[in-house]
Design an enzyme around this catalytic site. Structure first.
Site, PDB file in Angstrom:
ATOM      1  N   ASP A 143       0.821  -1.222   0.000  1.00  0.00           N
ATOM      2  CA  ASP A 143       0.000   0.000   0.000  1.00  0.00           C
ATOM      3  C   ASP A 143       0.851   1.267   0.000  1.00  0.00           C
ATOM      4  O   ASP A 143       0.331   2.373   0.101  1.00  0.00           O
ATOM      5  CB  ASP A 143      -0.957  -0.007   1.194  1.00  0.00           C
ATOM      6  CG  ASP A 143      -0.221   0.041   2.522  1.00  0.00           C
ATOM      7  OD1 ASP A 143       1.036  -0.057   2.513  1.00  0.00           O
ATOM      8  OD2 ASP A 143      -0.872   0.199   3.563  1.00  0.00           O
TER       9      ASP A 143
ATOM     10  N   ARG B  10      14.393  25.174   3.985  1.00  0.00           N
ATOM     11  CA  ARG B  10      14.021  26.557   3.652  1.00  0.00           C
ATOM     12  C   ARG B  10      12.899  27.078   4.540  1.00  0.00           C
ATOM     13  O   ARG B  10      12.703  28.272   4.677  1.00  0.00           O
ATOM     14  CB  ARG B  10      13.634  26.654   2.173  1.00  0.00           C
ATOM     15  CG  ARG B  10      14.847  26.799   1.281  1.00  0.00           C
ATOM     16  CD  ARG B  10      14.535  26.532  -0.139  1.00  0.00           C
ATOM     17  NE  ARG B  10      14.128  25.141  -0.308  1.00  0.00           N
ATOM     18  CZ  ARG B  10      13.861  24.588  -1.470  1.00  0.00           C
ATOM     19  NH1 ARG B  10      13.931  25.293  -2.562  1.00  0.00           N
ATOM     20  NH2 ARG B  10      13.513  23.320  -1.543  1.00  0.00           N
ATOM     21  N   GLN B  11      12.146  26.144   5.134  1.00  0.00           N
ATOM     22  CA  GLN B  11      11.068  26.589   6.028  1.00  0.00           C
ATOM     23  C   GLN B  11      11.641  26.637   7.447  1.00  0.00           C
ATOM     24  O   GLN B  11      11.371  25.773   8.274  1.00  0.00           O
ATOM     25  CB  GLN B  11       9.902  25.616   5.916  1.00  0.00           C
ATOM     26  CG  GLN B  11       9.296  25.604   4.517  1.00  0.00           C
ATOM     27  CD  GLN B  11       8.405  24.399   4.296  1.00  0.00           C
ATOM     28  OE1 GLN B  11       7.552  24.097   5.125  1.00  0.00           O
ATOM     29  NE2 GLN B  11       8.594  23.707   3.181  1.00  0.00           N
TER      30      GLN B  11
ATOM     31  N   LYS C 154      18.911  40.320  -4.779  1.00  0.00           N
ATOM     32  CA  LYS C 154      17.852  39.509  -5.406  1.00  0.00           C
ATOM     33  C   LYS C 154      16.520  39.721  -4.693  1.00  0.00           C
ATOM     34  O   LYS C 154      16.474  39.825  -3.479  1.00  0.00           O
ATOM     35  CB  LYS C 154      18.245  38.031  -5.328  1.00  0.00           C
ATOM     36  CG  LYS C 154      17.199  37.067  -5.859  1.00  0.00           C
ATOM     37  CD  LYS C 154      17.654  35.611  -5.750  1.00  0.00           C
ATOM     38  CE  LYS C 154      17.161  34.966  -4.472  1.00  0.00           C
ATOM     39  NZ  LYS C 154      17.524  33.533  -4.389  1.00  0.00           N
TER      40      LYS C 154
END
Ligand code: R5P
Length: 315
Positions: free
Chosen positions: A37, A96-97, A192
């Site tokens: 599964d 990144r979080q 940036k």
């Protein structure tokens, strides 16, 4: 080295094999076939009681499967009475979080750290975290390696003249400055702006690149937007050949096409994440191996020796 055993999940077998080769140790026997599964399953097929275990698994895509596999590996080793378990995470996904920069969002990098500790990890060995402060999300020792010795050796050999090292955003200035010192170049910085996961704008350039060869350094290439936009801006400002050194080749979406169409001569990355086939076929991409660096770090951790010896001395 009797007590040392290295295992690897399915996320990056070539790197794990190369590390094992460096250490002259076989990879430990394990099975990680999912249930029908789709549920992950891991079984360690040899005795680990009282051993110093290193489990190699970057948490790259498919992130959740690879992370879960790593957690199950750690849990299995813990329940099998391993003496010490080090999670070797060449690429730390969800990095990144790392902060709550708007309402009602998770700090995923911290949650992953909690999960690794709860599973039973005693130490972490990782490479070039998106934010170095993530080390502090753990209450266990974290050894944080940088790929500088590998990139520096490569670019020293190339002996690029009139070099300017460019940080493509303010977040990477320290890394770029280090490379400029190591390789003996000047430093430039791009201001940036990021509008979304795939949309960025390379605005102002601090420093000058007119008539200079350029090395852009970054921790990762995801959509390729940052590097492509930076390369176009640098060309507009008179740069000659443009090289890129980015640690993690996340390479999602149209990253390869974006970089192929950008004025970049060579993109060097490392093998923390398996290199995508599309990039492998193009001569402008080159993956440098961190197997020696990681292998040496594992050897030193096992022997309780200094790992900071693996960091490059600044010039
Ligand atoms: C940003 O803070 C990072 O250092 C990288 O520049 C970024 O994650 C690269 O992403 P992309 O390739 O999608 O522009």
């Amino acid at each position: 080295m009797n007590q040392l055993k290295i295992f690897a999940g399915s996320a990056n077998r070539p790197l794990a094999k190369a590390i094992a080769k460096y250490l002259r140790k076989p990879l430990g026997k394990a099975t990680w076939t999912p249930f029908p599964d789709g549920e992950s399953f891991v079984k360690i097929n040899e005795d680990v009681r009282g051993r110093d275990i290193f489990i190699i698994q970057p948490t790259c895509a498919p992130h959740n499967d690879n992370l879960m596999e790593l957690l199950l590996f750690i849990d299995a080793a813990h329940r099998a009475s391993a003496d010490r378990i080090t999670a070797v995470i060449p690429y730390y996904g969800y990095a990144r979080q790392d902060r709550k920069d708007e309402g009602r969002v998770p700090i995923s990098a911290k949650l992953v750290a909690n999960m690794l500790e709860a599973a039973g990890a005693d130490r972490i060995l990782t490479v070039h975290l998106h934010a170095y402060q993530i080390q502090g999300f753990f209450d266990i020792p974290v050894d944080h390696l940088l790929p500088e010795p590998v990139f520096a050796a490569f670019y020293r050999k190339m002996a690029i003249k009139d070099l300017t090292v460019v940080s493509p955003d303010v977040g990477n200035v320290k890394t770029a400055r280090n490379y400029a010192r190591i390789l003996g170049g000047e430093l430039a910085i791009i201001d940036k702006e990021r509008f979304s996961g795939t949309e960025v704008r390379a605005g102002n350039l601090i420093g000058t690149v007119d008539g200079r060869n350029v090395l852009i350094v970054d921790d990762m290439i995801t959509s390729g937007g940052t590097i492509a936009k930076a390369a176009h801006l640098l060309k507009e400002r008179g740069a000659r050949d443009i090289y890129v050194a980015a640690t993690h080749a996340v390479m999602c979406e149209n990253a390869v096409a974006r970089l192929r169409d950008a004025p970049v001569k060579l993109v060097t990355v490392t093998d923390t994440i398996p290199f995508c086939n599309e990039a492998r076929q193009l001569r402008m991409f080159k993956a440098l191996s961190l197997a020696g660096l990681l292998g040496e770090a594992i050897r030193r951790i096992h022997r309780h020796e200094s790992v900071s010896r693996l960091f490059l001395r600044r010039r």
